[in-house]
Design an enzyme around this catalytic site. Sequence first.
Site, PDB file in Angstrom:
ATOM      1  CG  ASN A 254      -3.593   3.680   5.868  1.00 51.39           C
ATOM      2  OD1 ASN A 254      -3.014   3.273   6.307  1.00 51.39           O
ATOM      3  ND2 ASN A 254      -3.471   4.702   6.148  1.00 51.39           N
ATOM      4  CG  HIS A 255      -1.132   5.170   2.374  1.00 55.73           C
ATOM      5  ND1 HIS A 255      -1.726   6.533   2.187  1.00 55.73           N
ATOM      6  CD2 HIS A 255      -1.139   5.030   3.071  1.00 55.73           C
ATOM      7  CE1 HIS A 255      -1.132   6.821   3.532  1.00 55.73           C
ATOM      8  NE2 HIS A 255      -0.432   6.354   3.941  1.00 55.73           N
TER       9      HIS A 255
ATOM     10  CD  GLU B 205      -1.228   1.293   3.147  1.00 52.88           C
ATOM     11  OE1 GLU B 205      -2.624   1.499   3.292  1.00 52.88           O
ATOM     12  OE2 GLU B 205      -0.611   2.006   4.607  1.00 52.88           O
TER      13      GLU B 205
END
Length: 277
Positions: free
Chosen positions: A67-68, A39
């Site tokens: 989360n990215h 990520e």
Amino acid sequence: MRLLFLGDIVGRAGRLAVQDRLPGLRERWKLDCVVINGENAAGGFGITEAICDETLAAGADVVTLGNHSWDQREAMVFIERQPRLIRPANYPPGTPGRGATVVEARNGARVLVVNVMGRLFMDALDDPFAALDRELAACPLREAADAVIVDVHAEATSEKLAMAYYLDGRASLVVGTHTHVPTSDTRVLPAGTAYQSDAGMCGDYDSILGMQKEESIRRFLQKTPGSRLEPALGEGTLSGIAVETDDRTGLAKGAWPVRLGATLAETWPTAWDQQGG
């Protein structure tokens, strides 16, 4: 079965470390399945299709996210046609892509890989425990899968540990990602699930979590806008966890931390070398 999980690839240093070392490790250790969190692979933020393809070509069987996931907008499109790239399963319904996939290992076994994201100190997604129950019910260990690998992309160690004990005996490996620092708690839990709170990162450790130090330090000293964080460009280190499973149960017989490269003290499953791979 021999499994290898590598932590978050951060920028070019991490990508080069994977490309340089992973093909040799697959042969040296006779690895059946390799999973890598990607990520942060594209300049530290997200992943592109070209980088995903390079990572798979280097020897990864599955690339996980966090989360990215959507920092590179193209990921929202190409994730739909790349079944070996998965994002957290607890994103809301309708989110592009998938949160789990089953791949065939080199020995012909079926490996379920699940990715979830924690909710403590993170963007609040759907319940990761419910998502895990759903994915493992659809493809349970010993029935539909010969091994199960779970990437818990989370900030809080307590949340990662809670998920690991919740899944103990239902997964071959539960491993944390996101904090970019390898933890020293590699072990096999009482019911047979291998665990490490964080796999660390694949990147330059002469940095602040893979990023160049100057801007990171400035942000702590001066609470003002500055330049974009950029990945450090030194020699990369591979960090992760190696697991050997029992062919009958799919649970872990042993687990070892992996750190290969500059800056950190190196460690790997030396028993695999002594056995000739």
